[in-house]
Design a protein around this motif. Structure first.
Motif, PDB file in Angstrom:
ATOM      1  N   PRO B  27     -77.807 -61.742  -4.151  1.00 50.18           N
ATOM      2  CA  PRO B  27     -77.394 -62.711  -5.176  1.00 50.18           C
ATOM      3  C   PRO B  27     -77.175 -64.115  -4.607  1.00 50.18           C
ATOM      4  O   PRO B  27     -76.686 -64.263  -3.483  1.00 50.18           O
ATOM      5  CB  PRO B  27     -76.071 -62.139  -5.703  1.00 50.18           C
ATOM      6  N   GLU B  36     -70.428 -73.727 -12.486  1.00 53.35           N
ATOM      7  CA  GLU B  36     -71.196 -72.557 -12.070  1.00 53.35           C
ATOM      8  C   GLU B  36     -72.316 -72.327 -13.085  1.00 53.35           C
ATOM      9  O   GLU B  36     -72.065 -72.082 -14.258  1.00 53.35           O
ATOM     10  CB  GLU B  36     -70.274 -71.338 -11.986  1.00 53.35           C
ATOM     11  N   VAL B  38     -75.393 -70.242 -12.646  1.00 60.05           N
ATOM     12  CA  VAL B  38     -76.084 -68.971 -12.777  1.00 60.05           C
ATOM     13  C   VAL B  38     -75.974 -68.185 -11.470  1.00 60.05           C
ATOM     14  O   VAL B  38     -75.717 -68.764 -10.418  1.00 60.05           O
ATOM     15  CB  VAL B  38     -77.582 -69.248 -13.107  1.00 60.05           C
ATOM     16  N   THR B  39     -76.100 -66.874 -11.540  1.00 60.09           N
ATOM     17  CA  THR B  39     -76.279 -66.079 -10.332  1.00 60.09           C
ATOM     18  C   THR B  39     -77.652 -65.423 -10.396  1.00 60.09           C
ATOM     19  O   THR B  39     -77.931 -64.639 -11.296  1.00 60.09           O
ATOM     20  CB  THR B  39     -75.184 -65.014 -10.192  1.00 60.09           C
ATOM     21  N   LEU B  40     -78.508 -65.811  -9.476  1.00 59.10           N
ATOM     22  CA  LEU B  40     -79.852 -65.247  -9.400  1.00 59.10           C
ATOM     23  C   LEU B  40     -79.867 -64.122  -8.387  1.00 59.10           C
ATOM     24  O   LEU B  40     -79.143 -64.161  -7.396  1.00 59.10           O
ATOM     25  CB  LEU B  40     -80.846 -66.292  -8.902  1.00 59.10           C
ATOM     26  N   LEU B  41     -80.731 -63.139  -8.586  1.00 65.70           N
ATOM     27  CA  LEU B  41     -81.021 -62.192  -7.527  1.00 65.70           C
ATOM     28  C   LEU B  41     -82.354 -62.608  -6.930  1.00 65.70           C
ATOM     29  O   LEU B  41     -83.325 -62.813  -7.656  1.00 65.70           O
ATOM     30  CB  LEU B  41     -81.065 -60.775  -8.071  1.00 65.70           C
TER      31      LEU B  41
END
Lengths: 255, 255
Positions: B27, B36, B38-41
């Motif tokens: 992540p 904040e 987004v949290t990308l993988l």
């Protein structure tokens, strides 16, 4: 699902004008109890299943409760009414976990949330030849892929049924299966999810919510998918091609 | 980018324990001016480029302005500070357009937004042999794919450079290229985006923001990708394999 388009074809420098088929892609807006949830781009089939599978897969609705879906195909809107909406998750809507499928999925569950669900069937056993033959069926069923090369396919195998779905979106195909399973009030602890595409961690999350103990793919899993499958007790089988397969986690279910 | 895992391998019923390589997935949380986003993988490489490319590709920052990226690799956080944040888009954050790549991307631009950008270079010309040979280079460069089968690759060709990136996420690879282009203050109207993966409409959106006139893929485009490429003036080339290619839109740039 398929559109005809005019193209110019090159073979080396030689060009010709011809006609080709491409996978159709259309927007679908999903509304849950009058709240606009998301607009997906997807293949225009089984849109009621997609809507239901999406809200379930994202943890926005509780499983096993009554619901009603109204599909307005022309405007591309699927509206779900249910008393089973998960208000906590719906209110936490802003906090999204974007995933790597394409690079970006939205998943409203955190990884920890996935870990907290009921356990999947430990006792289930599958013969490896069954896996080879089901993957073979998956590939032959994919008419849209054969014509366009532009979609992913997925199937859910439960005793007595093999449900097959295709979509331009890798997750959409899984969501459609989840929606079918719930809309048809099916119930089985023994189920296998077959996929043509790669397995990243959020596919494990969706499978976990569906209560799937075994996932089989033609393609590769990522490191995080393996780690999560290990933790939540899912058997993960990748690179299933012809008579070969790699089992990454929980070997004991495969015979 | 690569992890070693223990697996059980089946060839027919014959099983063996062995070691395999899988693509790493981790992540990354992107923060823009303390918000904040987004949290990308994603694949853990070029994370500063990914962060910058993501916020640019989603229209959350204006191009060509000063910015600073701080990367905390251990915690998986990339923080961008800039006076060029697009406050309008940042405030409209709730209204997301989720895309079909995997099935779900988040794209903060609507299709109409993509249509309103400056025009891309009409005069650019590319020889079809150049396209064949660049696609060939793209495939040979993909070391992580060759080892794991679990990533997508993308390259940006501008006069004098061929920038190559890989990621478990199809969009992430494109975002990394966009980030590289901006962080290195490159400037060219003549650029070609090469991709291993399928082209859905949101890839056209990102390419449009980058000012790319030609997109070449090994795989299929969707119907909406073709429609959008036609409208915004992008030449779309698909199924580029060996000495064959299909041109779907704006044929005149290909010679």
């Amino acid at each position: 699902m398929i559109k005809e388009v005019g193209i110019r074809k090159y073979i080396s420098q030689k060009k010709s004008e011809t006609v080709d088929w491409v996978a159709e892609e259309r927007p679908l807006t999903i509304v849950l109890n009058d709240v606009e949830i998301v607009t997906l781009l997807c293949s225009p089939s089984h849109l009621d299943e997609l809507a239901v599978g999406y809200v379930l897969g994202e943890g926005l609705m509780h499983k096993g409760e009554e619901l009603e879906v109204n599909l307005d195909e022309k405007r591309g809107i699927a509206s779900i009414s249910t008393a089973a909406a998960n208000l906590v998750n719906l209110q936490a809507w802003g906090k999204r976990y974007v995933t790597s499928g394409c690079g970006k999925g939205t998943s409203f569950f955190q990884l920890n949330d996935v870990r907290q669900h009921d356990s999947v069937s430990i006792l289930m056993k599958v013969k490896v030849e069954e896996i080879f033959s089901a993957m073979n069926i998956l590939q032959r069923k994919s008419q849209v892929f054969l014509k366009t090369g532009g979609v992913h396919s997925a199937a859910l195998q439960i005793p007595g049924s093999f449900i097959f779905r295709e979509d331009v979106g890798r997750h959409n195909a899984v969501d459609k299966l989840f929606g079918y399973y719930v809309l048809n009030k099916l119930d089985s602890r023994e189920k296998i999810l077959y996929l043509s595409g790669r397995i990243s961690s959020e596919i494990i999350g969706k499978a976990r919510r569906m209560g799937v103990p075994v996932i089989v793919s033609r393609s590769a899993p990522t490191s995080l998918a393996i780690q999560l499958a290990e933790e939540v007790g899912i058997t993960l089988v990748g690179f299933t091609r012809g008579n070969k397969a790699n089992v990454y986690t929980h070997y004991t279910r495969i015979e």
